[in-house]
Design a protein around this motif. Structure first.
Motif, mmCIF file in Angstrom:
data_model
loop_
_atom_site.group_PDB
_atom_site.id
_atom_site.type_symbol
_atom_site.label_atom_id
_atom_site.label_comp_id
_atom_site.label_asym_id
_atom_site.label_seq_id
_atom_site.Cartn_x
_atom_site.Cartn_y
_atom_site.Cartn_z
ATOM 1 N N VAL A 103 35.922 111.535 59.472
ATOM 2 C CA VAL A 103 36.264 110.116 60.098
ATOM 3 C C VAL A 103 37.506 110.427 61.286
ATOM 4 C CG1 VAL A 103 36.296 109.139 57.894
ATOM 5 C CG2 VAL A 103 38.475 110.052 58.594
ATOM 6 N N GLY A 104 37.548 109.350 62.174
ATOM 7 C CA GLY A 104 38.235 109.739 63.377
ATOM 8 C C GLY A 104 38.833 108.350 63.967
ATOM 9 N N THR A 105 39.380 108.319 65.116
ATOM 10 C CA THR A 105 39.607 106.885 65.838
ATOM 11 C C THR A 105 38.582 106.924 66.779
ATOM 12 O OG1 THR A 105 41.903 107.217 65.363
ATOM 13 C CG2 THR A 105 41.431 105.963 67.057
ATOM 14 N N VAL A 106 37.883 105.724 66.965
ATOM 15 C CA VAL A 106 37.142 105.423 67.886
ATOM 16 C C VAL A 106 37.215 104.032 68.280
ATOM 17 C CG1 VAL A 106 34.471 105.212 68.209
ATOM 18 C CG2 VAL A 106 35.456 106.460 66.367
ATOM 19 N N ASP A 107 37.316 103.792 69.580
ATOM 20 C CA ASP A 107 37.478 102.427 70.344
ATOM 21 C C ASP A 107 38.926 102.087 70.009
ATOM 22 O OD1 ASP A 107 35.076 102.991 71.578
ATOM 23 O OD2 ASP A 107 34.058 101.806 70.217
ATOM 24 N N GLY A 108 39.956 103.008 69.507
ATOM 25 C CA GLY A 108 41.268 102.580 69.291
ATOM 26 C C GLY A 108 41.257 102.074 67.824
ATOM 27 N N VAL A 109 40.187 102.278 67.203
ATOM 28 C CA VAL A 109 40.218 101.909 65.722
ATOM 29 C C VAL A 109 40.246 103.143 64.817
ATOM 30 C CG1 VAL A 109 39.517 100.755 63.673
ATOM 31 C CG2 VAL A 109 39.084 99.732 66.169
ATOM 32 N N GLY A 110 41.249 103.420 63.809
ATOM 33 C CA GLY A 110 41.357 104.568 63.112
ATOM 34 C C GLY A 110 40.628 104.634 61.886
ATOM 35 N N GLY A 111 40.294 105.797 61.188
ATOM 36 C CA GLY A 111 39.447 105.545 60.070
ATOM 37 C C GLY A 111 37.979 105.304 60.094
ATOM 38 N N ARG A 112 37.402 105.262 61.084
ATOM 39 C CA ARG A 112 36.090 104.971 61.154
ATOM 40 C C ARG A 112 35.198 106.234 60.708
ATOM 41 N NH1 ARG A 112 35.263 101.148 66.647
ATOM 42 N NH2 ARG A 112 35.133 99.181 65.353
ATOM 43 N N SER A 113 34.285 105.933 60.107
ATOM 44 C CA SER A 113 33.335 107.095 59.837
ATOM 45 C C SER A 113 32.306 107.348 60.964
ATOM 46 C CB SER A 113 32.338 106.470 58.573
ATOM 47 O OG SER A 113 31.515 107.673 58.381
ATOM 48 N N ILE A 114 32.376 108.829 61.232
ATOM 49 C CA ILE A 114 31.684 109.637 62.437
ATOM 50 C C ILE A 114 30.297 109.762 61.762
ATOM 51 C CG2 ILE A 114 31.715 111.449 63.895
ATOM 52 C CD1 ILE A 114 33.849 109.168 64.383
ATOM 53 N N THR A 115 30.166 110.416 60.631
ATOM 54 C CA THR A 115 29.040 110.788 59.876
ATOM 55 C C THR A 115 29.528 111.477 58.557
ATOM 56 O OG1 THR A 115 27.152 112.446 59.896
ATOM 57 C CG2 THR A 115 29.394 113.520 60.577
ATOM 58 N N GLU A 116 28.593 111.482 57.618
ATOM 59 C CA GLU A 116 28.719 111.707 56.123
ATOM 60 C C GLU A 116 27.446 112.325 55.739
ATOM 61 O OE1 GLU A 116 29.126 108.170 56.994
ATOM 62 O OE2 GLU A 116 27.029 108.248 57.507
ATOM 63 N N THR A 117 27.628 112.768 54.562
ATOM 64 C CA THR A 117 26.646 113.500 53.858
ATOM 65 C C THR A 117 25.466 112.561 53.590
ATOM 66 O OG1 THR A 117 27.679 113.204 51.704
ATOM 67 C CG2 THR A 117 27.732 115.415 52.621
ATOM 68 N N ASP A 118 24.080 113.045 53.582
ATOM 69 C CA ASP A 118 22.907 111.973 53.438
ATOM 70 C C ASP A 118 22.595 112.175 51.836
ATOM 71 O OD1 ASP A 118 22.014 114.375 53.459
ATOM 72 O OD2 ASP A 118 20.534 113.888 54.664
ATOM 73 N N ARG A 119 23.210 113.338 51.153
ATOM 74 C CA ARG A 119 22.726 113.304 49.852
ATOM 75 C C ARG A 119 24.152 113.596 48.813
ATOM 76 N NH1 ARG A 119 19.058 117.574 46.719
ATOM 77 N NH2 ARG A 119 18.265 116.166 45.043
ATOM 78 N N SER A 120 24.713 113.026 48.226
ATOM 79 C CA SER A 120 25.809 113.287 47.083
ATOM 80 C C SER A 120 25.180 114.315 46.278
ATOM 81 C CB SER A 120 26.174 112.032 46.863
ATOM 82 O OG SER A 120 26.738 111.048 47.592
ATOM 83 N N TRP A 121 26.260 115.172 45.770
ATOM 84 C CA TRP A 121 26.308 116.034 44.719
ATOM 85 C C TRP A 121 26.652 115.009 43.483
ATOM 86 C CZ3 TRP A 121 26.636 121.607 43.656
ATOM 87 C CH2 TRP A 121 26.145 122.341 45.024
ATOM 88 N N VAL A 122 25.925 115.553 42.651
ATOM 89 C CA VAL A 122 26.133 114.775 41.129
ATOM 90 C C VAL A 122 27.239 115.574 40.349
ATOM 91 C CG1 VAL A 122 25.202 113.963 38.910
ATOM 92 C CG2 VAL A 122 24.048 113.466 41.155
ATOM 93 N N VAL A 123 28.229 115.233 39.715
ATOM 94 C CA VAL A 123 29.014 115.791 39.094
ATOM 95 C C VAL A 123 29.197 114.982 37.407
ATOM 96 C CG1 VAL A 123 31.479 116.587 38.594
ATOM 97 C CG2 VAL A 123 30.628 116.227 40.854
ATOM 98 N N ASP A 124 28.370 115.984 36.663
ATOM 99 C CA ASP A 124 28.115 115.554 35.187
ATOM 100 C C ASP A 124 29.452 116.135 34.433
ATOM 101 O OD1 ASP A 124 27.307 115.092 32.496
ATOM 102 O OD2 ASP A 124 25.330 114.505 33.212
ATOM 103 N N THR A 125 30.151 114.961 33.657
ATOM 104 C CA THR A 125 31.353 115.638 33.064
ATOM 105 C C THR A 125 30.677 115.878 31.614
ATOM 106 O OG1 THR A 125 31.659 113.220 32.196
ATOM 107 C CG2 THR A 125 32.635 114.119 34.399
ATOM 108 N N VAL A 126 29.501 115.673 31.075
ATOM 109 C CA VAL A 126 28.960 116.164 29.892
ATOM 110 C C VAL A 126 27.993 117.281 29.849
ATOM 111 C CG1 VAL A 126 28.275 115.169 27.630
ATOM 112 C CG2 VAL A 126 29.711 113.820 29.179
ATOM 113 N N SER A 127 27.018 117.320 30.886
ATOM 114 C CA SER A 127 25.889 117.983 30.553
ATOM 115 C C SER A 127 26.424 119.502 30.561
ATOM 116 C CB SER A 127 25.003 117.853 31.898
ATOM 117 O OG SER A 127 23.824 118.376 31.615
#
Length: 331
Positions: free
Chosen positions: A130-154
């Motif tokens: 995230v960063g400041t773009v066009d004066g607006v802070g907290g904007r997402s610049i890029t992110e993961t295209d596939r999340s990790w799965v965290v299984d609390t039981v398996s």
């Protein structure tokens, strides 16, 4: 595909889990070995050590930004990277700010704390720049295209659809709701943490057939039965996933976490072919909640289920086995 009213990076972040440790109820910590997470599956299994008294887990994470994130002519400033853990079941979101490592590198790393009581099953781990773009802070610049799965039981780091198969006498089961379906050979429960298939042991021979290791016609009949069961399962889990979608303020559906998201990403390309899965989800949601089109979609849903169950292969094997048996009986 989402459209943003400002410049972003076109490539995603690469995210890795690099370590996992459990904090136990007596205050001690147990660093888990690499069998607790899989880079290939992008999954973490916190039950791998067999602890029943763990309180929290510390995940070591590393994120690599795509080229251009630090370009001198970038449209953003105040760049930072966050690791975010979300649980759609409990609506809990936990985030941590990662640290650039080393200075000037595209790699950022840090740790994220998962509190066991905040989760009931699987959570998704993603990273955002995230960063400041066009004066607006907290904007997402890029992110993961596939999340990790965290299984609390398996105890196995697997991200795909997992089924819990249980055998039960429907007429005598302590689960009273099963008694209403005494004449059904099996049922699929999609309300559980993982989809559960109940096989009715009151149907004579069904358990023996499913458990058989024989060859010949019997094995083909078993494969055909399993294919039919799998078709029912895929159909049920798709409807279970599509029927419980969260909707954004603008009315668009949100890809669910846990197994529901995996099912939709797996089946949507066959249900609505030729479009991105996010657009396919929007089209299916519009048809399900609109005035028309949902009925016509059932054939595509059934086709997607049949493909994953490999029913055509099972039918083909069965036909060839019967033809061979008939030829042998005529000679």
């Amino acid at each position: 595909m989402k459209i943003y009213p400002y410049k972003r990076l076109s490539r995603p972040i690469t995210l890795r889990v690099t370590s996992v440790a459990l904090k136990l109820s007596d205050g001690t910590r147990d660093p888990l070995d690499t069998s607790a997470y899989s880079v290939q599956e992008q999954a973490v299994a916190l039950g791998v050590a067999g602890h029943t008294d763990w309180v929290s887990a510390t995940l070591g994470v590393s994120a690599t930004l795509p080229p251009g994130a630090d370009a001198s002519d970038a449209a953003w400033s105040d760049l930072c990277v966050l690791a975010v853990l979300t649980d759609g079941k409990t609506n809990v979101r936990t985030s941590t700010v990662l640290t650039r490592d080393p200075e000037g590198s595209r790699d950022w790393s840090g740790t994220l704390e998962l509190i066991r009581d905040d989760h009931v099953g699987r959570a998704n781990l993603s990273a955002y720049a995230v960063g400041t773009v066009d004066g607006v802070g907290g904007r997402s610049i890029t992110e993961t295209d596939r999340s990790w799965v965290v299984d609390t039981v398996s105890d196995e780091p697997v991200r795909g659809l997992r089924l819990d198969v249980r055998k039960a006498s429907f007429t005598k089961s302590s689960r009273e709701w099963l008694r209403a379906y005494a004449d059904a050979p099996w049922l699929v429960d999609t309300t559980a943490r993982v989809p559960t298939v109940y096989v009715n042991t009151d149907i004579d021979g069904i358990v023996g057939l499913l458990d058989s290791n024989g060859s010949g016609v019997e094995s083909k009949v078993r494969d055909l039965l399993v294919a039919q069961m799998a078709t029912d399962v895929w159909t049920a889990v798709f409807h279970g996933a599509i029927g419980d979608l969260e909707v954004e303020p603008g009315g668009g559906p949100v890809f669910p976490a846990d197994w529901q998201g995996e099912v939709l990403r797996e089946m949507l390309p066959d249900v609505v072919p030729g479009v991105h899965v996010e657009e396919a989800l929007r089209q299916v949601h519009r048809r399900r909640t609109g005035d028309s089109g949902w009925g016509e979609l059932q054939t595509r849903i059934h086709y997607a289920a049949v493909r994953r169950a490999e029913a055509a292969k099972a039918v083909g094997y069965m036909i060839r086995s019967l033809e061979r048996t008939n030829r042998e009986s005529e000679t």
